[in-house]
Scaffold this motif. Structure first.
Motif, mmCIF file in Angstrom:
data_model
loop_
_atom_site.group_PDB
_atom_site.id
_atom_site.type_symbol
_atom_site.label_atom_id
_atom_site.label_comp_id
_atom_site.label_asym_id
_atom_site.label_seq_id
_atom_site.Cartn_x
_atom_site.Cartn_y
_atom_site.Cartn_z
ATOM 1 N N ASN B 253 -13.095 -5.730 -60.191
ATOM 2 C CA ASN B 253 -14.113 -5.430 -61.198
ATOM 3 C C ASN B 253 -15.454 -5.174 -60.520
ATOM 4 O O ASN B 253 -16.069 -6.083 -59.965
ATOM 5 C CB ASN B 253 -14.203 -6.613 -62.175
ATOM 6 N N ASP B 254 -15.878 -3.923 -60.583
ATOM 7 C CA ASP B 254 -17.119 -3.524 -59.916
ATOM 8 C C ASP B 254 -18.312 -4.341 -60.399
ATOM 9 O O ASP B 254 -19.191 -4.687 -59.608
ATOM 10 C CB ASP B 254 -17.389 -2.026 -60.156
ATOM 11 N N ALA B 255 -18.326 -4.651 -61.700
ATOM 12 C CA ALA B 255 -19.470 -5.400 -62.233
ATOM 13 C C ALA B 255 -19.482 -6.817 -61.671
ATOM 14 O O ALA B 255 -20.544 -7.350 -61.313
ATOM 15 C CB ALA B 255 -19.416 -5.430 -63.767
ATOM 16 N N LEU B 256 -18.313 -7.440 -61.551
ATOM 17 C CA LEU B 256 -18.259 -8.793 -60.982
ATOM 18 C C LEU B 256 -18.617 -8.766 -59.493
ATOM 19 O O LEU B 256 -19.275 -9.673 -58.983
ATOM 20 C CB LEU B 256 -16.869 -9.404 -61.173
ATOM 21 N N TRP B 257 -18.170 -7.718 -58.806
ATOM 22 C CA TRP B 257 -18.441 -7.633 -57.363
ATOM 23 C C TRP B 257 -19.921 -7.415 -57.066
ATOM 24 O O TRP B 257 -20.386 -7.695 -55.966
ATOM 25 C CB TRP B 257 -17.609 -6.508 -56.737
ATOM 26 N N ALA B 258 -20.645 -6.901 -58.058
ATOM 27 C CA ALA B 258 -22.078 -6.643 -57.839
ATOM 28 C C ALA B 258 -22.908 -7.915 -58.021
ATOM 29 O O ALA B 258 -24.096 -7.922 -57.703
ATOM 30 C CB ALA B 258 -22.563 -5.561 -58.803
ATOM 31 N N ARG B 259 -22.268 -8.980 -58.510
ATOM 32 C CA ARG B 259 -23.014 -10.218 -58.779
ATOM 33 C C ARG B 259 -22.866 -11.214 -57.622
ATOM 34 O O ARG B 259 -22.083 -11.031 -56.704
ATOM 35 C CB ARG B 259 -22.491 -10.849 -60.083
ATOM 36 N N ASP B 260 -23.602 -12.303 -57.702
ATOM 37 C CA ASP B 260 -23.486 -13.364 -56.709
ATOM 38 C C ASP B 260 -22.081 -13.964 -56.757
ATOM 39 O O ASP B 260 -21.587 -14.370 -57.821
ATOM 40 C CB ASP B 260 -24.527 -14.455 -57.007
ATOM 41 N N GLY B 261 -21.430 -14.023 -55.609
ATOM 42 C CA GLY B 261 -20.032 -14.438 -55.557
ATOM 43 C C GLY B 261 -19.804 -15.867 -56.024
ATOM 44 O O GLY B 261 -18.816 -16.163 -56.697
ATOM 45 N N ARG B 262 -20.732 -16.767 -55.677
ATOM 46 C CA ARG B 262 -20.562 -18.171 -56.101
ATOM 47 C C ARG B 262 -20.682 -18.305 -57.613
ATOM 48 O O ARG B 262 -19.983 -19.108 -58.239
ATOM 49 C CB ARG B 262 -21.621 -19.045 -55.437
ATOM 50 N N GLU B 263 -21.578 -17.503 -58.184
ATOM 51 C CA GLU B 263 -21.743 -17.512 -59.636
ATOM 52 C C GLU B 263 -20.473 -16.989 -60.322
ATOM 53 O O GLU B 263 -20.012 -17.552 -61.321
ATOM 54 C CB GLU B 263 -22.952 -16.629 -59.977
ATOM 55 N N VAL B 264 -19.891 -15.929 -59.756
ATOM 56 C CA VAL B 264 -18.653 -15.377 -60.316
ATOM 57 C C VAL B 264 -17.513 -16.388 -60.183
ATOM 58 O O VAL B 264 -16.705 -16.559 -61.108
ATOM 59 C CB VAL B 264 -18.282 -14.038 -59.632
ATOM 60 N N LEU B 265 -17.483 -17.085 -59.053
ATOM 61 C CA LEU B 265 -16.442 -18.096 -58.852
ATOM 62 C C LEU B 265 -16.558 -19.192 -59.912
ATOM 63 O O LEU B 265 -15.557 -19.577 -60.543
ATOM 64 C CB LEU B 265 -16.562 -18.693 -57.450
ATOM 65 N N ALA B 266 -17.762 -19.664 -60.127
ATOM 66 C CA ALA B 266 -17.960 -20.735 -61.124
ATOM 67 C C ALA B 266 -17.609 -20.240 -62.526
ATOM 68 O O ALA B 266 -16.960 -20.944 -63.311
ATOM 69 C CB ALA B 266 -19.416 -21.213 -61.070
ATOM 70 N N GLU B 267 -18.032 -19.026 -62.833
ATOM 71 C CA GLU B 267 -17.727 -18.465 -64.153
ATOM 72 C C GLU B 267 -16.218 -18.320 -64.349
ATOM 73 O O GLU B 267 -15.677 -18.630 -65.418
ATOM 74 C CB GLU B 267 -18.396 -17.093 -64.295
ATOM 75 N N THR B 268 -15.543 -17.839 -63.308
ATOM 76 C CA THR B 268 -14.100 -17.621 -63.412
ATOM 77 C C THR B 268 -13.358 -18.935 -63.611
ATOM 78 O O THR B 268 -12.434 -19.024 -64.440
ATOM 79 C CB THR B 268 -13.592 -16.887 -62.152
ATOM 80 N N ALA B 269 -13.779 -19.968 -62.887
ATOM 81 C CA ALA B 269 -13.149 -21.285 -63.061
ATOM 82 C C ALA B 269 -13.385 -21.795 -64.485
ATOM 83 O O ALA B 269 -12.461 -22.323 -65.124
ATOM 84 C CB ALA B 269 -13.714 -22.272 -62.034
ATOM 85 N N ALA B 270 -14.597 -21.608 -64.986
ATOM 86 C CA ALA B 270 -14.907 -22.069 -66.349
ATOM 87 C C ALA B 270 -14.101 -21.290 -67.386
ATOM 88 O O ALA B 270 -13.585 -21.872 -68.354
ATOM 89 C CB ALA B 270 -16.409 -21.925 -66.616
ATOM 90 N N ARG B 271 -13.978 -19.994 -67.178
ATOM 91 C CA ARG B 271 -13.185 -19.191 -68.112
ATOM 92 C C ARG B 271 -11.715 -19.610 -68.075
ATOM 93 O O ARG B 271 -11.035 -19.640 -69.096
ATOM 94 C CB ARG B 271 -13.301 -17.708 -67.765
ATOM 95 N N PHE B 272 -11.225 -19.900 -66.882
ATOM 96 C CA PHE B 272 -9.839 -20.369 -66.767
ATOM 97 C C PHE B 272 -9.630 -21.632 -67.596
ATOM 98 O O PHE B 272 -8.678 -21.733 -68.371
ATOM 99 C CB PHE B 272 -9.494 -20.635 -65.293
ATOM 100 N N VAL B 273 -10.545 -22.566 -67.437
ATOM 101 C CA VAL B 273 -10.416 -23.828 -68.177
ATOM 102 C C VAL B 273 -10.449 -23.567 -69.686
ATOM 103 O O VAL B 273 -9.641 -24.103 -70.446
ATOM 104 C CB VAL B 273 -11.533 -24.813 -67.761
ATOM 105 N N GLU B 274 -11.371 -22.685 -70.090
ATOM 106 C CA GLU B 274 -11.530 -22.413 -71.525
ATOM 107 C C GLU B 274 -10.302 -21.715 -72.117
ATOM 108 O O GLU B 274 -9.848 -22.048 -73.207
ATOM 109 C CB GLU B 274 -12.775 -21.534 -71.734
ATOM 110 N N HIS B 275 -9.755 -20.749 -71.385
ATOM 111 C CA HIS B 275 -8.723 -19.888 -71.970
ATOM 112 C C HIS B 275 -7.297 -20.206 -71.505
ATOM 113 O O HIS B 275 -6.341 -19.720 -72.100
ATOM 114 C CB HIS B 275 -9.035 -18.417 -71.676
ATOM 115 N N ALA B 276 -7.170 -20.952 -70.408
ATOM 116 C CA ALA B 276 -5.818 -21.223 -69.912
ATOM 117 C C ALA B 276 -5.665 -22.632 -69.385
ATOM 118 O O ALA B 276 -4.624 -22.977 -68.812
ATOM 119 C CB ALA B 276 -5.459 -20.225 -68.804
ATOM 120 N N GLY B 277 -6.688 -23.468 -69.564
ATOM 121 C CA GLY B 277 -6.614 -24.816 -69.026
ATOM 122 C C GLY B 277 -5.765 -25.740 -69.899
ATOM 123 O O GLY B 277 -5.397 -25.387 -71.009
ATOM 124 N N GLY B 278 -5.491 -26.914 -69.343
ATOM 125 C CA GLY B 278 -4.779 -27.939 -70.108
ATOM 126 C C GLY B 278 -3.296 -27.674 -70.204
ATOM 127 O O GLY B 278 -2.787 -26.711 -69.704
#
Lengths: 278, 278
Positions: B253-278
């Motif tokens: 994803n070009d838009a994700l790659w243009a952002r700070d990588g650590r921020e994208v990592l944290a967001e992705t982990a949070a999205r995982f928990v929200e949508h596929a966690g548990g």
């Protein structure tokens, strides 16, 4: 040439740079006998006037594109879609074609429920099928390539289209077989046989698959012979399934639209003869 | 958070703007325990050095992406592809992962023979499967979305992938289940059950489907939760099929790659928990 072109139908979208009178004149000059029309340019010209124009030119209208967009959840939106589809049936009847192509519609905003959307299509066809039959028009569900599943058409395969169509008599609902959308699918030949056995192949359309796909993936359908699709192979499948009707070439292609429309028409007819004639 | 993330694996491609040391450090800080790696950045860093880096960080390498590209007709090209895949197996073993993801390859230039290309993949796996097994690595055929059928991967569905995989023992060849590629396919749930019954779900990956697709359709995979895919539904299918392993999020994803990588990592982990966690 005329014999080799006897089954060829030029879909209006392929040469949308031509006005309806330009298109009918060019067809007459080139020995092209069949056209597939689109609602928007037909309505702009006037439905009755368009019907007279093609009739006077001796052209057969093979299909009208397109009805559909039947996935709405909102009752008002659903009612408007049904009403619009009844108008599309009326227009098809006026134009003298027996086939209205249906693009089923994508997911409603915010929905992730593909199954529910497919069920709503079947519900809508229960209302539209009898209306179409009364007007001598058959509805042809077109499975669109899976890359359109979210935003244009939740019906992605011939199997899905037939699962819906089989709720209704074949004289009401069948399918559109378009190489562009199904060429990748190794189950499609068996589904074509299934459709043919039931008399549900209501139209057969050709477009080639070329890459890279353009942004939005709408207007990159390749000229016949330019891409990955073996046209003669797919023609063989529909013929083995009993289909002997017209074969439309329907291309959405920015590069073709930028060229002279008569030149594109001649090229498309020649490519048809080369890759799908005989 | 750590418990909810215990099955989460960050595929390196999702945050390719991070160097390997940056990625491992960020994972350690965020409680992320699993990574999926790619050959190119691993080789740039050095395979042995990368293996030590992830090991020292306490990370599990869930997959190596990617081998494959096995559709060549030319004998020299085929031999080079097989040799490259043996190197990929070696690298997977060195990194300590048991799974090498395979992207099978597209049609050779000028070919329209999808069936033949799929058969050549099976031929190649007959040579690669035993080699992989000797090195403790399983090959995971990844069906790619049908929009990649001509130029990247002639294997477009789980059914096709399993038809090939079933020529071999599951400890040699299985499949990759990636939501991005199969979400539109109403036959995929049954195929996931088929894969699970045979022990062939070698990895499970998430990406969301968003439109419009970008030109070339490569780098528009949506962040989890942004698109049309019901992640919990697909997680339910693989779990019902017996899969309890790591779940990778792999986004191009070009838009994700243009952002700070650590921020994208944290967001992705949070999205995982929200949508596929548990």
């Amino acid at each position: 040439m005329t014999d080799l072109l006897s089954r060829f139908s030029i879909n209006q979208m392929t040469v949308k740079q031509l006005s309806l009178p330009e298109l009918t004149a060019a067809c007459a000059e080139s020995g092209i006998r069949n056209v597939g029309l689109w609602r928007e340019p037909v309505r702009s010209y006037g439905v009755e006037a368009a019907a007279k124009l093609v009739r006077d030119a001796g052209l057969t209208v093979t299909t009208l594109c397109r009805g559909g967009f039947l996935t709405a959840i909102d009752p008002g939106e659903r009612a408007r879609a049904l009403e619009d589809n009844r108008r599309a049936v009326d227009e098809a009847a006026t134009l003298g074609t027996d086939t209205l192509v249906l693009v089923s519609g994508g997911l409603p905003a915010g929905s992730r429920d593909l199954r529910g959307a497919r069920e709503r299509i079947a519900d809508a066809l229960a209302e539209l099928g009898p209306y179409a039959e009364e007007h001598g028009v058959r509805l042809a569900i077109e499975p669109l390539h899976p890359m359109y599943a979210s935003d244009r058409c939740v019906v992605s395969t011939l199997a899905q289209a037939l699962d819906i169509a089989e709720h209704f008599p074949a004289r009401q609902v069948g399918v559109t077989v378009d190489t562009y959308h199904i060429w990748w699918d190794d189950t499609a030949p068996a589904q074509i046989a299934r459709a043919g056995a039931d008399g549900r192949i209501h139209t057969f359309q050709l477009a080639d698959w070329t890459t890279p796909l353009p942004e939005g993936v709408l207007n990159g359908r390749g000229q016949i012979g330019d891409g990955a699709v073996d046209m003669r192979e797919w023609k063989g499948y529909v013929e083995a399934a009993g289909y002997t009707g017209p074969i439309e070439v329907e291309l959405f292609n920015d590069a073709l639209w930028a060229r002279d429309g008569r030149e594109v028409l001649a090229e498309t007819a020649a490519r048809f003869v080369e890759h799908a004639g005989g």
